[in-house]
Write a protein that holds these residues in place. Sequence first.
Motif, PDB file in Angstrom:
ATOM      1  N   SER A   3       0.850  -1.190   0.000  1.00  0.00           N
ATOM      2  CA  SER A   3       0.000   0.000   0.000  1.00  0.00           C
ATOM      3  C   SER A   3       0.889   1.244   0.000  1.00  0.00           C
ATOM      4  CB  SER A   3      -0.929   0.007   1.222  1.00  0.00           C
ATOM      5  OG  SER A   3      -0.167   0.082   2.416  1.00  0.00           O
ATOM      6  N   ALA A   4       0.279   2.370  -0.355  1.00  0.00           N
ATOM      7  CA  ALA A   4       0.991   3.653  -0.388  1.00  0.00           C
ATOM      8  C   ALA A   4       0.023   4.753   0.019  1.00  0.00           C
ATOM      9  CB  ALA A   4       1.556   3.904  -1.778  1.00  0.00           C
ATOM     10  N   VAL A   5       0.572   5.875   0.447  1.00  0.00           N
ATOM     11  CA  VAL A   5      -0.240   6.970   0.981  1.00  0.00           C
ATOM     12  C   VAL A   5      -0.021   8.248   0.158  1.00  0.00           C
ATOM     13  CG1 VAL A   5      -0.264   6.019   3.323  1.00  0.00           C
ATOM     14  CG2 VAL A   5       1.570   7.570   2.649  1.00  0.00           C
ATOM     15  N   PRO A   6      -0.896   9.258   0.353  1.00  0.00           N
ATOM     16  CA  PRO A   6      -0.725  10.511  -0.387  1.00  0.00           C
ATOM     17  C   PRO A   6       0.687  11.065  -0.224  1.00  0.00           C
ATOM     18  CG  PRO A   6      -2.808  10.525   0.773  1.00  0.00           C
ATOM     19  CD  PRO A   6      -2.073   9.293   1.225  1.00  0.00           C
ATOM     20  N   GLY A   7       1.239  11.547  -1.330  1.00  0.00           N
ATOM     21  CA  GLY A   7       2.591  12.082  -1.324  1.00  0.00           C
ATOM     22  C   GLY A   7       3.624  11.091  -1.835  1.00  0.00           C
ATOM     23  N   ASP A   8       3.289   9.788  -1.790  1.00  0.00           N
ATOM     24  CA  ASP A   8       4.206   8.768  -2.312  1.00  0.00           C
ATOM     25  C   ASP A   8       4.211   8.800  -3.835  1.00  0.00           C
ATOM     26  OD1 ASP A   8       4.909   7.792   0.189  1.00  0.00           O
ATOM     27  OD2 ASP A   8       3.553   6.063   0.103  1.00  0.00           O
ATOM     28  N   SER A   9       5.341   8.455  -4.410  1.00  0.00           N
ATOM     29  CA  SER A   9       5.444   8.200  -5.848  1.00  0.00           C
ATOM     30  C   SER A   9       5.687   6.710  -5.989  1.00  0.00           C
ATOM     31  CB  SER A   9       6.594   8.991  -6.468  1.00  0.00           C
ATOM     32  OG  SER A   9       6.298  10.366  -6.453  1.00  0.00           O
ATOM     33  N   VAL A  10       4.730   6.024  -6.579  1.00  0.00           N
ATOM     34  CA  VAL A  10       4.743   4.565  -6.622  1.00  0.00           C
ATOM     35  C   VAL A  10       4.784   4.077  -8.058  1.00  0.00           C
ATOM     36  CG1 VAL A  10       2.238   4.477  -6.413  1.00  0.00           C
ATOM     37  CG2 VAL A  10       3.545   2.499  -5.774  1.00  0.00           C
ATOM     38  N   GLY A  11       5.553   3.031  -8.302  1.00  0.00           N
ATOM     39  CA  GLY A  11       5.619   2.418  -9.622  1.00  0.00           C
ATOM     40  C   GLY A  11       4.638   1.273  -9.709  1.00  0.00           C
ATOM     41  N   ILE A  12       3.828   1.256 -10.759  1.00  0.00           N
ATOM     42  CA  ILE A  12       2.897   0.140 -10.961  1.00  0.00           C
ATOM     43  C   ILE A  12       3.037  -0.368 -12.392  1.00  0.00           C
ATOM     44  CG2 ILE A  12       1.211   0.904  -9.229  1.00  0.00           C
ATOM     45  CD1 ILE A  12      -0.559   1.890 -11.577  1.00  0.00           C
ATOM     46  N   LYS A  13       2.913  -1.671 -12.537  1.00  0.00           N
ATOM     47  CA  LYS A  13       2.917  -2.297 -13.859  1.00  0.00           C
ATOM     48  C   LYS A  13       1.569  -1.989 -14.497  1.00  0.00           C
ATOM     49  CE  LYS A  13       5.008  -5.555 -16.422  1.00  0.00           C
ATOM     50  NZ  LYS A  13       6.266  -5.335 -17.101  1.00  0.00           N
ATOM     51  N   VAL A  14       1.582  -1.517 -15.754  1.00  0.00           N
ATOM     52  CA  VAL A  14       0.331  -1.216 -16.451  1.00  0.00           C
ATOM     53  C   VAL A  14       0.200  -2.105 -17.679  1.00  0.00           C
ATOM     54  CG1 VAL A  14       0.048   1.147 -15.601  1.00  0.00           C
ATOM     55  CG2 VAL A  14       1.420   0.754 -17.635  1.00  0.00           C
ATOM     56  N   LYS A  15      -1.052  -2.415 -18.027  1.00  0.00           N
ATOM     57  CA  LYS A  15      -1.289  -3.364 -19.117  1.00  0.00           C
ATOM     58  C   LYS A  15      -1.339  -2.721 -20.488  1.00  0.00           C
ATOM     59  CE  LYS A  15      -6.329  -3.422 -18.746  1.00  0.00           C
ATOM     60  NZ  LYS A  15      -7.502  -4.244 -18.489  1.00  0.00           N
ATOM     61  N   GLU A  16      -1.427  -1.383 -20.536  1.00  0.00           N
ATOM     62  CA  GLU A  16      -1.439  -0.671 -21.814  1.00  0.00           C
ATOM     63  C   GLU A  16      -0.546   0.554 -21.713  1.00  0.00           C
ATOM     64  OE1 GLU A  16      -5.240   0.113 -23.626  1.00  0.00           O
ATOM     65  OE2 GLU A  16      -6.152  -1.590 -22.614  1.00  0.00           O
ATOM     66  N   LYS A  17      -0.204   1.118 -22.864  1.00  0.00           N
ATOM     67  CA  LYS A  17       0.619   2.330 -22.880  1.00  0.00           C
ATOM     68  C   LYS A  17      -0.164   3.496 -22.287  1.00  0.00           C
ATOM     69  CE  LYS A  17       3.452   1.065 -26.753  1.00  0.00           C
ATOM     70  NZ  LYS A  17       4.411   1.582 -27.684  1.00  0.00           N
ATOM     71  N   THR A  18       0.550   4.374 -21.626  1.00  0.00           N
ATOM     72  CA  THR A  18      -0.041   5.577 -21.064  1.00  0.00           C
ATOM     73  C   THR A  18       0.980   6.700 -21.186  1.00  0.00           C
ATOM     74  OG1 THR A  18      -1.227   6.465 -19.159  1.00  0.00           O
ATOM     75  CG2 THR A  18       0.657   5.035 -18.684  1.00  0.00           C
ATOM     76  N   GLY A  19       0.731   7.823 -20.550  1.00  0.00           N
ATOM     77  CA  GLY A  19       1.665   8.934 -20.672  1.00  0.00           C
ATOM     78  C   GLY A  19       1.624   9.838 -19.454  1.00  0.00           C
ATOM     79  N   GLU A  20       2.627  10.701 -19.374  1.00  0.00           N
ATOM     80  CA  GLU A  20       2.697  11.648 -18.268  1.00  0.00           C
ATOM     81  C   GLU A  20       1.474  12.551 -18.266  1.00  0.00           C
ATOM     82  OE1 GLU A  20       6.451  13.661 -18.432  1.00  0.00           O
ATOM     83  OE2 GLU A  20       7.555  11.769 -18.468  1.00  0.00           O
ATOM     84  N   GLY A  21       0.967  12.835 -17.067  1.00  0.00           N
ATOM     85  CA  GLY A  21      -0.199  13.698 -16.922  1.00  0.00           C
ATOM     86  C   GLY A  21      -1.519  12.956 -16.899  1.00  0.00           C
ATOM     87  N   ALA A  22      -1.514  11.663 -17.239  1.00  0.00           N
ATOM     88  CA  ALA A  22      -2.758  10.893 -17.201  1.00  0.00           C
ATOM     89  C   ALA A  22      -3.247  10.781 -15.755  1.00  0.00           C
ATOM     90  CB  ALA A  22      -2.551   9.503 -17.804  1.00  0.00           C
ATOM     91  N   LEU A  23      -4.553  10.834 -15.585  1.00  0.00           N
ATOM     92  CA  LEU A  23      -5.145  10.712 -14.251  1.00  0.00           C
ATOM     93  C   LEU A  23      -5.330   9.249 -13.877  1.00  0.00           C
ATOM     94  CD1 LEU A  23      -7.936  13.435 -14.221  1.00  0.00           C
ATOM     95  CD2 LEU A  23      -5.749  13.481 -13.027  1.00  0.00           C
ATOM     96  N   VAL A  24      -5.175   8.968 -12.587  1.00  0.00           N
ATOM     97  CA  VAL A  24      -5.434   7.638 -12.047  1.00  0.00           C
ATOM     98  C   VAL A  24      -6.634   7.773 -11.114  1.00  0.00           C
ATOM     99  CG1 VAL A  24      -4.511   5.698 -10.739  1.00  0.00           C
ATOM    100  CG2 VAL A  24      -2.990   7.050 -12.202  1.00  0.00           C
ATOM    101  N   LEU A  25      -7.682   7.009 -11.393  1.00  0.00           N
ATOM    102  CA  LEU A  25      -8.906   7.069 -10.590  1.00  0.00           C
ATOM    103  C   LEU A  25      -9.185   5.696  -9.988  1.00  0.00           C
ATOM    104  CD1 LEU A  25      -9.963   8.558 -13.688  1.00  0.00           C
ATOM    105  CD2 LEU A  25     -10.939   9.774 -11.787  1.00  0.00           C
ATOM    106  N   ARG A  26      -9.659   5.677  -8.749  1.00  0.00           N
ATOM    107  CA  ARG A  26     -10.083   4.429  -8.121  1.00  0.00           C
ATOM    108  C   ARG A  26     -11.513   4.166  -8.514  1.00  0.00           C
ATOM    109  NH1 ARG A  26      -9.786   5.532  -2.996  1.00  0.00           N
ATOM    110  NH2 ARG A  26      -7.601   4.990  -2.827  1.00  0.00           N
ATOM    111  N   ILE A  27     -11.791   2.933  -8.966  1.00  0.00           N
ATOM    112  CA  ILE A  27     -13.156   2.550  -9.303  1.00  0.00           C
ATOM    113  C   ILE A  27     -13.808   2.068  -8.023  1.00  0.00           C
ATOM    114  CG2 ILE A  27     -14.570   0.969 -10.662  1.00  0.00           C
ATOM    115  CD1 ILE A  27     -12.218   0.899 -12.713  1.00  0.00           C
ATOM    116  N   GLU A  28     -14.800   2.833  -7.565  1.00  0.00           N
ATOM    117  CA  GLU A  28     -15.513   2.483  -6.328  1.00  0.00           C
ATOM    118  C   GLU A  28     -16.538   1.390  -6.646  1.00  0.00           C
ATOM    119  OE1 GLU A  28     -14.679   3.906  -3.460  1.00  0.00           O
ATOM    120  OE2 GLU A  28     -13.379   5.458  -4.272  1.00  0.00           O
TER     121      GLU A  28
END
Length: 82
Positions: free
Chosen positions: A56-81
């Motif tokens: 787990s990680a908390v606000p302020g952390d910079s965390v690396g995650i494996k992604v299944k598709e290409k993305t780019g800087e500035g993309a938003l990450v949203l939690r699906i509730e």
Amino acid sequence: MKPIGKIIHYYDKISVAIVELTDKMKIGDKIKIEGGKNEFDQTVDSMEIDRKPVSSAVPGDSVGIKVKEKTGEGALVLRIEE
């Protein structure tokens, strides 16, 4: 869906995104990445901080995650509730 961070770097060769968090994130969270080259949903399967695995990680952390598709800087990450 709730914004939890944004992508500040993407490593194309290893398909890893560095996410600067504004909210907590943990293994098993379902997330949506939007605003980059592609928009897609995925489950967080692994996370690293400074090349060390974390569950787990908390606000302020910079965390690396494996992604299944290409993305780019500035993309938003949203939690699906659920």
